[in-house]
Structures are given as structure tokens and as C-alpha cells.
Design an enzyme around this catalytic site. Structure first.
Site, PDB file in Angstrom:
ATOM      1  N   ASP A   9      87.974 -76.078  46.991  1.00  0.00           N
ATOM      2  CA  ASP A   9      88.856 -75.473  46.003  1.00  0.00           C
ATOM      3  C   ASP A   9      90.264 -75.532  46.616  1.00  0.00           C
ATOM      4  OD1 ASP A   9      89.795 -73.628  43.905  1.00  0.00           O
ATOM      5  OD2 ASP A   9      89.992 -72.242  45.589  1.00  0.00           O
ATOM      6  N   ASP A 210      87.028 -69.595  47.655  1.00  0.00           N
ATOM      7  CA  ASP A 210      87.287 -68.188  47.988  1.00  0.00           C
ATOM      8  C   ASP A 210      87.375 -67.267  46.778  1.00  0.00           C
ATOM      9  OD1 ASP A 210      89.725 -69.136  46.975  1.00  0.00           O
ATOM     10  OD2 ASP A 210      90.861 -67.685  48.143  1.00  0.00           O
ATOM     11  N   ASP A 214      85.002 -69.530  41.814  1.00  0.00           N
ATOM     12  CA  ASP A 214      84.305 -70.530  42.642  1.00  0.00           C
ATOM     13  C   ASP A 214      82.823 -70.201  42.801  1.00  0.00           C
ATOM     14  OD1 ASP A 214      86.710 -71.911  43.200  1.00  0.00           O
ATOM     15  OD2 ASP A 214      87.181 -70.517  44.821  1.00  0.00           O
TER      16      ASP A 214
END
Length: 244
Positions: A9, A210, A214
Site C-alpha cells: 500500500d 497499515d 487494507d
């Protein structure tokens, strides 16, 4: 040890997740000028937990602007936010949000393209259906991101970046790190689907993230890796949490 693809990410994982406002551009001939642009955007975002929104609020506070209350606030995942500030309908978000609300961007679209090419995230502001300006926010790479990507390459691992950011911004950041593949303009609920597609290509996939959005992708991946600085939900959904 079987992993051949790692998906990162972008925000808060490869980048510091502490974006700052870099550019404020009012529409030529528009009625809303620089400080008013920031004031409207920050008033709208004052309750936001999104890092880009927080960056705009921080900018307004640094300029000593007193923010107004918002009525009918609505967050539109992957698009932006809307609400009423002092009786005016204000939209703040990406090009999709503007298109869906019939806002014609004119010259602001070119301004945004240029900013995106510099690795910044442009957000459009519209007031009462009229384009008002662009606020660009940039999030800097973590000190060791480039090093980490190079180390993974030495292990023969393909590195993929996934982000809701527009493609030009994402590609500019990927080029700074040497990332192999960019999945951009991915809505929060599509991240897990993108991991599934990579697995369908016969890859063993790790996902690093995080944020709350996600979590489904962390759970979908063969190995989910959460940042210890991230959200509880991400840590719960993953197999491994990096403490530091």
C-alpha cells in the site's frame, strides 16, 4: 520463502503518511481566492481522519484561519467529501467526484495533470457546482523505501504498489523507488480483489499495509504484513506485524 510478489500500500507504508499542502491554485477568473480556498476545504475536512484531509486542516491552522461548521457532511470512499459550509455546497476530491457531480474543470484539469506528474496528489474544490481551484498535497517517501525495494529485487521478488491515488502521481512515486508495477486509482474495497487477481496469475503474494481499508487485502494475501504504527484492524487481519 515461496513469495514472489509483494504488494505495498502506498500511503503510510512506502510513504511517511504525513502529507503536506504544496500548492494552492485558484481558477482563473473564479470568485474563490487562495486563503478562502483553504478555509472552505479545511472547514469541510475538519472532522476527517484521512491523511490528505488532515494536511489541509493543518495548513489552515498554520495560517490562523477560523474554520466553520459543516452541515450534511458526506465522505464518498475513493472519491472525496461533500458538505455545506456557510450555506454553500462544497465538494473536495478527485476527478471522478467532479465528473459525477457535473462539474466542468476547464483549465484546472491541466493544472492537476502537471501537479500529478510531480508526484503530488491534486484535489479539486468546487463551490455550488462551479470549479474553484486545486489543492495539491505531497507525501514524502520513507527514508528506507528505496533501499527496501532494491533489497527485494535482489531476492528476485516483484514489487507492486497499490493506491487510490491517480495514475500519474502513483507512477511518479513508483519511479522514485524502482517499483515494477503500479495499481492506481483502486477504490478501497477493490484492494483484496487486486490481490486475488495476482494470485490467479499463479503468484504467491504478500501484502503490506497499515490502514483500515487494507485489512481485506491483508487477509486475502498468502502472507499479510501490517505496520505496527497502523490501525488495529490491519494488525488483526494480517499474519505478521512489524513492530518497528
Amino acid at each position: 520463502h515461496k513469495i514472489r510478489t509483494i504488494v505495498f500500500d502506498k500511503t503510510g507504508t512506502l510513504t511517511k503518511g504525513e502529507p503536506e499542502v504544496t500548492d494552492i491554485v485558484s481558477r482563473e477568473g473564479g470568485g474563490v481566492r487562495g486563503k478562502e480556498l483553504v478555509w472552505l476545504a479545511a472547514s469541510l475536512e475538519r472532522g476527517s481522519e484521512h491523511p490528505l484531509g488532515e494536511a489541509i486542516v493543518a495548513r489552515a491552522k498554520s495560517e490562523g484561519l477560523a474554520l466553520s461548521d459543516v452541515e450534511a457532511f458526506e465522505a464518498i470512499p475513493g472519491h472525496g467529501v461533500r458538505g455545506k459550509v456557510d450555506g454553500r455546497t462544497v465538494l473536495l476530491g478527485n476527478v471522478r467526484l467532479m465528473q459525477e457531480n457535473g462539474v466542468i474543470l476547464e483549465t484546472l484539469a491541466e493544472v492537476a495533470e502537471k501537479l500529478a506528474g510531480q508526484g503530488k496528489t491534486p484535489m479539486f474544490l468546487a463551490v455550488d457546482g462551479e470549479p474553484a481551484g486545486v489543492i495539491a498535497v505531497a507525501d514524502t517517501l520513507k527514508d528506507h523505501s528505496v533501499e527496501a525495494v532494491h533489497a527485494l529485487h535482489r531476492l528476485g521478488i516483484e514489487v507492486v504498489m497499490i493506491t487510490g491515488d491517480n495514475r500519474r502521481t502513483a507512477v511518479a512515486i513508483a519511479q522514485q523507488t524502482g517499483i515494477d508495477r503500479v495499481l492506481a486509482e483502486i477504490l478501497p474495497d477493490q484492494k483484496a480483489e487486486e490481490v486475488k487477481k495476482l494470485q490467479a496469475e499463479g503468484r504467491v503474494v504478500a501484502m503490506v499495509g497499515d490502514g483500515i481499508n487494507d485489512a481485506p487485502a491483508l487477509a486475502q494475501a498468502d502472507v499479510g504484513i501490517a505496520m505496527g504504527t497502523g490501525t488495529d484492524v490491519a494488525m488483526e487481519a494480517s499474519d505478521i506485524t512489524l513492530i518497528r
